[in-house]
Design a protein around this motif. Sequence first.
Motif, PDB file in Angstrom:
ATOM      1  N   SER A   1       1.063  -1.377  -0.262  1.00 12.00           N
ATOM      2  CA  SER A   1       0.151  -0.055  -0.135  1.00 12.00           C
ATOM      3  C   SER A   1       0.926   1.361   0.266  1.00 12.00           C
ATOM      4  O   SER A   1       2.094   1.422   0.301  1.00 12.00           O
ATOM      5  N   GLY A   2       0.135   2.336  -0.770  1.00  9.16           N
ATOM      6  CA  GLY A   2       0.985   3.725  -0.976  1.00  9.16           C
ATOM      7  C   GLY A   2       1.237   4.672  -1.644  1.00  9.16           C
ATOM      8  O   GLY A   2       1.633   3.673  -2.768  1.00  9.16           O
ATOM      9  N   ASP A   3       0.829   5.542  -2.048  1.00  7.88           N
ATOM     10  CA  ASP A   3       0.581   5.769  -3.114  1.00  7.88           C
ATOM     11  C   ASP A   3       0.344   5.625  -4.466  1.00  7.88           C
ATOM     12  O   ASP A   3       0.601   5.302  -5.963  1.00  7.88           O
ATOM     13  N   VAL A   4      -0.645   4.599  -4.124  1.00  8.89           N
ATOM     14  CA  VAL A   4      -1.428   4.082  -5.989  1.00  8.89           C
ATOM     15  C   VAL A   4      -3.041   5.059  -5.611  1.00  8.89           C
ATOM     16  O   VAL A   4      -4.035   4.679  -5.573  1.00  8.89           O
ATOM     17  N   MET A   5      -2.341   5.999  -6.595  1.00  8.92           N
ATOM     18  CA  MET A   5      -3.268   7.005  -6.784  1.00  8.92           C
ATOM     19  C   MET A   5      -4.462   6.382  -8.003  1.00  8.92           C
ATOM     20  O   MET A   5      -5.220   6.501  -8.454  1.00  8.92           O
TER      21      MET A   5
ATOM     22  N   ARG B   1      -6.698   6.157  -1.442  1.00  7.07           N
ATOM     23  CA  ARG B   1      -6.777   7.310  -1.769  1.00  7.07           C
ATOM     24  C   ARG B   1      -7.535   7.583  -3.300  1.00  7.07           C
ATOM     25  O   ARG B   1      -8.034   8.418  -3.287  1.00  7.07           O
ATOM     26  N   GLY B   2      -6.698   6.413  -4.146  1.00 11.98           N
ATOM     27  CA  GLY B   2      -7.128   6.578  -5.702  1.00 11.98           C
ATOM     28  C   GLY B   2      -8.628   6.434  -5.317  1.00 11.98           C
ATOM     29  O   GLY B   2      -9.029   6.008  -6.314  1.00 11.98           O
ATOM     30  N   ALA B   3      -8.914   5.310  -4.998  1.00  8.97           N
ATOM     31  CA  ALA B   3     -10.267   4.327  -5.123  1.00  8.97           C
ATOM     32  C   ALA B   3     -11.217   5.326  -4.272  1.00  8.97           C
ATOM     33  O   ALA B   3     -12.209   5.548  -4.246  1.00  8.97           O
ATOM     34  N   ILE B   4     -10.936   6.764  -3.845  1.00 12.14           N
ATOM     35  CA  ILE B   4     -12.324   7.829  -3.125  1.00 12.14           C
ATOM     36  C   ILE B   4     -12.774   8.437  -4.108  1.00 12.14           C
ATOM     37  O   ILE B   4     -12.315   9.401  -4.208  1.00 12.14           O
ATOM     38  N   GLY B   5     -14.207   8.420  -4.313  1.00 14.29           N
ATOM     39  CA  GLY B   5     -14.520   9.175  -5.280  1.00 14.29           C
ATOM     40  C   GLY B   5     -14.555   8.238  -6.537  1.00 14.29           C
ATOM     41  O   GLY B   5     -14.571   9.527  -8.067  1.00 14.29           O
ATOM     42  N   ASN B   6     -13.538   7.265  -6.988  1.00  9.34           N
ATOM     43  CA  ASN B   6     -13.836   6.352  -8.009  1.00  9.34           C
ATOM     44  C   ASN B   6     -13.985   4.985  -8.152  1.00  9.34           C
ATOM     45  O   ASN B   6     -12.629   4.389  -8.099  1.00  9.34           O
ATOM     46  N   PRO B   7     -15.298   4.410  -7.516  1.00  9.85           N
ATOM     47  CA  PRO B   7     -15.131   3.076  -7.636  1.00  9.85           C
ATOM     48  C   PRO B   7     -15.011   2.688  -8.997  1.00  9.85           C
ATOM     49  O   PRO B   7     -15.253   0.859  -8.986  1.00  9.85           O
ATOM     50  N   TRP B   8     -15.192   3.156  -9.657  1.00  8.65           N
ATOM     51  CA  TRP B   8     -14.661   2.083 -11.068  1.00  8.65           C
ATOM     52  C   TRP B   8     -13.019   2.101 -10.766  1.00  8.65           C
ATOM     53  O   TRP B   8     -12.424   1.021 -11.998  1.00  8.65           O
TER      54      TRP B   8
ATOM     55  N   CYS C   1      -8.192  -1.515 -12.699  1.00  9.66           N
ATOM     56  CA  CYS C   1      -7.678  -2.556 -12.679  1.00  9.66           C
ATOM     57  C   CYS C   1      -7.183  -3.307 -13.284  1.00  9.66           C
ATOM     58  O   CYS C   1      -6.911  -4.041 -13.960  1.00  9.66           O
ATOM     59  N   ARG C   2      -8.755  -3.762 -13.926  1.00  9.51           N
ATOM     60  CA  ARG C   2      -9.043  -5.563 -14.397  1.00  9.51           C
ATOM     61  C   ARG C   2      -8.590  -5.446 -16.132  1.00  9.51           C
ATOM     62  O   ARG C   2      -8.468  -6.382 -16.317  1.00  9.51           O
ATOM     63  N   ASP C   3      -9.129  -4.135 -16.719  1.00  9.06           N
ATOM     64  CA  ASP C   3      -8.879  -4.035 -17.762  1.00  9.06           C
ATOM     65  C   ASP C   3      -7.724  -3.616 -18.117  1.00  9.06           C
ATOM     66  O   ASP C   3      -6.933  -4.632 -19.301  1.00  9.06           O
ATOM     67  N   LEU C   4      -6.682  -3.100 -17.669  1.00 10.32           N
ATOM     68  CA  LEU C   4      -5.048  -2.460 -17.961  1.00 10.32           C
ATOM     69  C   LEU C   4      -4.523  -4.820 -17.441  1.00 10.32           C
ATOM     70  O   LEU C   4      -3.715  -4.492 -18.396  1.00 10.32           O
TER      71      LEU C   4
END
Length: 325
Positions: free
Chosen positions: A207-211, A232-239, A244-247
């Motif tokens: 964990s850390g800096d996964v924006m 933090r990267g998932a706050i406000g972006n539940p997609w 990540c699965r797409d990538l």
Amino acid sequence: MPLRIGTVAVDFPVVLGALAGYSDLPYRLVCRSLGAPYCVTEAMLDRQVLLEGKLRKRLVRLDPADHPVAGQIMGSEPDTLAEAARALDRLGFDVVDLNFACPVRKVVAHKRGGALMNDPARALAAVRAVVEAVPGRPVTLKLRRAFKDGDAAAAGFFRIARGAFEAGAAAIAVHARTVEQKYSGRADWGFLAAVEREFPDRTVLGSGDVMRPADALRLLAETGVDGVLAARGAIGNPWFFEQCRDLAAGRPPRAPGLDEQRDTIYRHYRLACEAYDPRRGLKLLRHFSLQYAKMHPRRTDLRNALVGVRTEDEWRSVIDAFYAL
Ligand SMILES: Cc1cc2nc3c(=O)[nH]c(=O)nc-3n(C[C@H](O)[C@H](O)[C@H](O)COP(=O)(O)O)c2cc1C
């Protein structure tokens, strides 16, 4: 790239980490419907889990669609943590997660959370007590890389991690900052790679800096850990999880259109009203819609408009106006 947390199988290695104020039941359900395979609750004080009352009910609420889920507890006394773990076990949480990472000053002053990074003997007594309290239930730890920088602190980390695995912990999740750093400075992914090298046969999450979604896949590739916490990267972006699965599948990540964003915000609102009450649902969604705004092309105007809203009608009219097709 499946992930295994003891007996719990997780079909994808990017999961929703614990986020106080965010990873509650309604948001977990939203994230799950968009690809999050596993979620961790907000940190709960062991005593709150044990007290009967409204706060406890709100914290420990589960849903059949919310599995597998880890209940995260925080405390300082091994016996109280063990009792809280038993309560989570009875309530049906799939995993019990111990928080030895929280840097909030009041929490640390009470010898909870990140304070445990400074006290390996107490940390390990807590792990042993909890593992013994919930036989058959995976127990995991959330750690920081140290309390503060220094060789002795790094040795403390490995003492806790090794002792925890020996005591039967199913996995560790490591936030690659020190407790003193809180959320400032860079997360040390090199440290995560060192942890993975030390415990190649154990489950380690980083964990850390996964924006952004690409950061999650880069963390996995660069450090070799088994899983990654989206925070933090998932706050406000539940997609985030779908992206990540797409990538991971070699597809370009799909960005939701404004209509889908609006539908998700309203769904989140309905789930929050059901889980709590309409008053709290509105309060929560006023707060969350400021975060959802980060994906909006006119985010500053939208945020300015949201700051002034008081009633449900006002909030709805801002959402309808900004997310109109
Ligand atoms: C608002 C907020 C609340 C958090 N709450 C918790 C918590 O309750 N328990 C926990 O283990 N970590 C908590 N964290 C830490 C995150 O799970 C994560 O480890 C950290 O943010 C580092 O990842 P990031 O840099 O990708 O955000 C929180 C972080 C933030 C920003």
